[in-house]
Write a protein that holds these residues in place. Structure first.
Motif, PDB file in Angstrom:
ATOM      1  N   ILE A 117      16.179  22.732 -47.972  1.00 45.63           N
ATOM      2  CA  ILE A 117      16.995  23.772 -48.608  1.00 45.63           C
ATOM      3  C   ILE A 117      17.718  24.910 -47.800  1.00 45.63           C
ATOM      4  CG2 ILE A 117      16.641  25.510 -50.494  1.00 45.63           C
ATOM      5  CD1 ILE A 117      14.126  24.205 -51.490  1.00 45.63           C
ATOM      6  N   SER A 118      17.063  25.051 -46.664  1.00 46.95           N
ATOM      7  CA  SER A 118      17.740  25.710 -45.728  1.00 46.95           C
ATOM      8  C   SER A 118      18.974  25.271 -45.237  1.00 46.95           C
ATOM      9  CB  SER A 118      16.730  26.164 -44.601  1.00 46.95           C
ATOM     10  OG  SER A 118      17.297  26.804 -43.410  1.00 46.95           O
ATOM     11  N   VAL A 119      19.196  23.857 -45.116  1.00 45.65           N
ATOM     12  CA  VAL A 119      20.316  23.264 -44.552  1.00 45.65           C
ATOM     13  C   VAL A 119      21.520  23.614 -45.377  1.00 45.65           C
ATOM     14  CG1 VAL A 119      21.381  21.083 -44.125  1.00 45.65           C
ATOM     15  CG2 VAL A 119      19.189  21.382 -43.429  1.00 45.65           C
ATOM     16  N   VAL A 120      21.194  23.315 -46.852  1.00 47.57           N
ATOM     17  CA  VAL A 120      22.311  23.731 -47.813  1.00 47.57           C
ATOM     18  C   VAL A 120      22.805  25.247 -47.645  1.00 47.57           C
ATOM     19  CG1 VAL A 120      22.735  24.109 -50.140  1.00 47.57           C
ATOM     20  CG2 VAL A 120      21.406  22.146 -49.450  1.00 47.57           C
ATOM     21  N   HIS A 121      21.877  26.224 -47.586  1.00 45.22           N
ATOM     22  CA  HIS A 121      22.317  27.366 -47.349  1.00 45.22           C
ATOM     23  C   HIS A 121      22.970  27.938 -46.194  1.00 45.22           C
ATOM     24  CE1 HIS A 121      20.370  29.554 -50.925  1.00 45.22           C
ATOM     25  NE2 HIS A 121      19.290  28.507 -50.799  1.00 45.22           N
ATOM     26  N   GLU A 122      22.559  27.069 -45.158  1.00 44.75           N
ATOM     27  CA  GLU A 122      23.342  27.028 -43.715  1.00 44.75           C
ATOM     28  C   GLU A 122      24.892  27.015 -43.990  1.00 44.75           C
ATOM     29  OE1 GLU A 122      23.010  26.165 -39.197  1.00 44.75           O
ATOM     30  OE2 GLU A 122      21.781  25.116 -40.498  1.00 44.75           O
ATOM     31  N   ALA A 158      23.209  15.422 -45.873  1.00 54.80           N
ATOM     32  CA  ALA A 158      22.495  14.283 -45.746  1.00 54.80           C
ATOM     33  C   ALA A 158      22.173  14.046 -44.139  1.00 54.80           C
ATOM     34  CB  ALA A 158      22.928  13.118 -46.465  1.00 54.80           C
ATOM     35  N   LYS A 159      23.257  13.920 -43.604  1.00 55.27           N
ATOM     36  CA  LYS A 159      23.074  13.733 -42.092  1.00 55.27           C
ATOM     37  C   LYS A 159      22.036  14.737 -41.271  1.00 55.27           C
ATOM     38  CE  LYS A 159      24.181  11.483 -38.182  1.00 55.27           C
ATOM     39  NZ  LYS A 159      23.568  12.170 -37.143  1.00 55.27           N
ATOM     40  N   ASN A 160      22.259  15.915 -41.508  1.00 56.74           N
ATOM     41  CA  ASN A 160      21.511  16.785 -41.121  1.00 56.74           C
ATOM     42  C   ASN A 160      20.095  16.887 -41.482  1.00 56.74           C
ATOM     43  OD1 ASN A 160      23.871  18.122 -40.072  1.00 56.74           O
ATOM     44  ND2 ASN A 160      23.305  20.162 -40.493  1.00 56.74           N
ATOM     45  N   ILE A 161      19.784  16.512 -42.740  1.00 56.20           N
ATOM     46  CA  ILE A 161      18.452  16.444 -43.120  1.00 56.20           C
ATOM     47  C   ILE A 161      17.797  15.003 -42.495  1.00 56.20           C
ATOM     48  CG2 ILE A 161      16.707  15.806 -45.244  1.00 56.20           C
ATOM     49  CD1 ILE A 161      18.970  17.676 -46.644  1.00 56.20           C
ATOM     50  N   LEU A 162      18.623  13.958 -42.298  1.00 53.77           N
ATOM     51  CA  LEU A 162      18.080  12.916 -41.632  1.00 53.77           C
ATOM     52  C   LEU A 162      17.527  13.314 -40.181  1.00 53.77           C
ATOM     53  CD1 LEU A 162      17.548   9.775 -41.441  1.00 53.77           C
ATOM     54  CD2 LEU A 162      19.996   9.565 -41.007  1.00 53.77           C
ATOM     55  N   ASP A 163      18.372  14.055 -39.578  1.00 53.87           N
ATOM     56  CA  ASP A 163      17.883  14.131 -38.205  1.00 53.87           C
ATOM     57  C   ASP A 163      16.802  15.183 -38.228  1.00 53.87           C
ATOM     58  OD1 ASP A 163      20.197  12.701 -37.301  1.00 53.87           O
ATOM     59  OD2 ASP A 163      21.554  14.348 -37.026  1.00 53.87           O
ATOM     60  N   THR A 199      21.323  21.159 -53.525  1.00 54.57           N
ATOM     61  CA  THR A 199      20.143  21.511 -53.184  1.00 54.57           C
ATOM     62  C   THR A 199      19.207  20.514 -53.685  1.00 54.57           C
ATOM     63  OG1 THR A 199      20.778  24.039 -53.161  1.00 54.57           O
ATOM     64  CG2 THR A 199      18.414  23.536 -53.509  1.00 54.57           C
ATOM     65  N   SER A 200      19.222  20.344 -54.997  1.00 56.00           N
ATOM     66  CA  SER A 200      18.278  19.349 -55.531  1.00 56.00           C
ATOM     67  C   SER A 200      18.364  17.853 -54.773  1.00 56.00           C
ATOM     68  CB  SER A 200      18.772  18.946 -57.052  1.00 56.00           C
ATOM     69  OG  SER A 200      18.548  20.157 -57.740  1.00 56.00           O
ATOM     70  N   LEU A 201      19.658  17.564 -54.399  1.00 57.12           N
ATOM     71  CA  LEU A 201      19.829  16.153 -53.642  1.00 57.12           C
ATOM     72  C   LEU A 201      19.377  16.230 -52.376  1.00 57.12           C
ATOM     73  CD1 LEU A 201      21.009  13.257 -54.224  1.00 57.12           C
ATOM     74  CD2 LEU A 201      23.276  14.272 -53.451  1.00 57.12           C
ATOM     75  N   ALA A 202      19.432  17.392 -51.731  1.00 56.05           N
ATOM     76  CA  ALA A 202      18.648  17.755 -50.346  1.00 56.05           C
ATOM     77  C   ALA A 202      17.232  17.554 -50.324  1.00 56.05           C
ATOM     78  CB  ALA A 202      19.185  19.150 -49.874  1.00 56.05           C
ATOM     79  N   LEU A 203      16.704  18.189 -51.466  1.00 51.55           N
ATOM     80  CA  LEU A 203      15.212  18.064 -51.677  1.00 51.55           C
ATOM     81  C   LEU A 203      14.922  16.391 -51.846  1.00 51.55           C
ATOM     82  CD1 LEU A 203      14.352  20.969 -53.686  1.00 51.55           C
ATOM     83  CD2 LEU A 203      13.417  20.370 -51.555  1.00 51.55           C
ATOM     84  N   VAL A 204      15.813  15.714 -52.576  1.00 50.56           N
ATOM     85  CA  VAL A 204      15.429  14.221 -52.851  1.00 50.56           C
ATOM     86  C   VAL A 204      15.564  13.349 -51.556  1.00 50.56           C
ATOM     87  CG1 VAL A 204      16.407  12.207 -54.037  1.00 50.56           C
ATOM     88  CG2 VAL A 204      15.999  14.422 -55.298  1.00 50.56           C
TER      89      VAL A 204
END
Length: 470
Positions: A316-321, A337-342, A372-377
């Motif tokens: 969630i923090s990634v989205v707010h960033e 998505a790329k940031n979350i993967l890393d 945000t929802s997709l980032a969590l998924v």
């Protein structure tokens, strides 16, 4: 080829050179219509004798004109438009009237349009029937005719349409103001200038240096200027005939209120960005506290649960960033998505495990709430791959594909691990992560979710694309 050229090519006897010349004139037709406060219609000689064809038409934005719209490309008999027909054959400028409906008389002026050889190629008519005559209508129509007779126009967007609130000032070749409408007088009254007509453009109080520049360079210009508390946008359009500037049109718009609103929006945007920045920092602080708690516990089960929670918070923090770094409340899902993967691989992977990642993502823009929802998924599914996909293995691959299909967005998160357990039931699974995924995809995103085995495990997310205008 433009609409005017297409109509002329199909319905008139004009040559290609004459069509180009007429099309050039018609690019200024809307401005001429606004300037004259009249509906402007361009007629040319049709292929069939004794017939006229309508090749262009514009309705003014500066006054109300009763709806008398004709279809482009339609033909009318010469007897129905006697003033137009007479001008087409003689080149004579005519001012007259005609009844266009029972009891409704149109004030009408017709003027010829010429090619570079001096041949009449069309006639423009200006009609003002059905409304009160604008003060100075004749000089405005005369100027509009001059505008359409120009052989070239340099200035691009400066020739855009007018609005009813624009101040219009006409300057003659000697630099004397010969016309100013009510809006112009009102704007300059606020600036302490009284009667405009009769003044010279070099009068310092009226600040018309732009008109002097346009007249001398023969290039239309535009600038924004501040006069006391007012912000004005001023355009100066020179009208050139036979290489000489015969008149200059000055259009002044008071944009003070618009600029104030833009300033307020910038301030609000900065505040929103700062809020997102602070939310991101707070989330990262919470994640740090949970990491500290995980290091202090002796239970492997508690450590794993805290680690999962940390990743959920950081996703969630990634989205707010991202939102803290831009003005719009939308997100490029591929970047997130790329940031979350890393991020997940960095936090979840055991030191001795060798992982390869593949990322293929098309640009998908979503509102921040959906992102945000997709980032969590995405976080949950990558965590699942790392935790359960490579049991007993020392190396593996995790991939993430984002594709845009005609009606949907499709996101495929996959690995080359051990696959799903035998008799695995997606709906019956008690996994908290999968329950979160299912709820977010089906409820928040209105999409579908599918898990299946194919050289490992694939998690396929399908989200409907918004229709145009949504």
């Amino acid at each position: 080829m433009g609409i005017v050229a297409d109509v002329c090519r199909k319905t008139t006897t004009l040559s290609a050179v004459q069509i180009d010349r007429l099309e050039q004139s018609c690019t200024l037709l809307q401005l001429a219509s606004d300037l004259s406060h009249a509906q402007a219609t361009v007629y040319s000689r049709a292929i069939h004798e004794q017939f006229l064809v309508i090749v262009a038409q514009a309705r003014p934005n500066t006054t109300l004109v009763k709806d008398r719209t004709n279809l482009l490309g339609s033909t009318v008999q010469s007897a129905e438009e006697p003033l137009v027909w007479r001008t087409l054959n003689s080149g004579e400028h005519i001012a007259g009237q005609r009844e266009w409906a029972i009891g409704l008389v149109a004030e009408m002026q017709t003027s010829a349009l010429y090619d570079d050889e001096g041949n009449i190629i069309a006639v423009v008519s200006f009609e003002t029937g059905g409304v009160e005559t604008v003060l100075g209508q004749n000089i405005l129509m005369e100027t509009a005719n001059m505008l359409l007779s120009m052989t070239h126009s340099r200035g691009g967007a400066v020739y855009r349409q007018l609005s009813a609130r624009d101040g219009i000032i006409l300057v003659d070749e000697q630099g004397e103001i010969i016309f100013a409408n009510a809006a112009a007088n009102s704007i300059y009254n606020i600036m302490g200038v009284g009667r405009m007509v009769g003044r010279r453009v070099y009068d310092r109080r009226i600040n018309l240096r732009l008109a002097q520049k346009a007249a001398s360079t023969q290039i239309a210009n535009e600038e924004e200027l501040e006069q006391g508390q007012m912000v004005l946008v001023q355009r100066a359009i020179p009208i050139i005939v036979a290489g000489k500037t015969v008149r200059t049109v000055v259009i002044t718009a008071d944009v003070t209120e618009l600029k104030q609103k833009e300033k307020e929006l910038l301030i609000k945007s900065a505040v929103i960005q700062e809020i997102h920045h602070r939310v991101k920092n707070n989330l990262q602080t919470i994640a740090s506290l949970l990491r500290l708690q995980a290091r202090r516990t002796q239970s492997d089960e508690v450590k794993a649960a805290l680690r999962e929670s940390v990743n959920r918070i950081l996703s969630i923090s990634v989205v707010h960033e991202f939102l803290s770094q831009q003005d719009a409340e939308v997100i490029d899902v591929a970047e997130v998505a790329k940031n979350i993967l890393d991020l997940v691989i960095q936090n979840m992977l055991e030191p001795n495990f060798n992982i390869q990642t593949i990322f293929n993502g098309q640009t998908v823009i979503m509102p921040s709430e959906q992102a945000t929802s997709l980032a969590l998924v995405i976080n949950e599914l990558i965590q699942n791959s790392i935790e359960h996909g490579f049991i007993g293995l020392k190396e593996g691959l995790i991939g993430l594909d984002i594709a845009i299909l005609p009606d949907t967005y499709q996101i495929d998160i996959y690995d080359n691990g051990v696959g799903l357990p035998e008799h695995f039931g997606q709906r019956s699974s008690s996994s908290l992560g999968l329950q979160i995924v299912r709820t977010l995809i089906e409820t928040d995103l209105g999409g579908r979710f599918e898990l299946y085995c194919k050289n490992g495990t694939h998690a396929c997310i399908t989200i409907p694309r918004p229709r145009e205008g949504e």
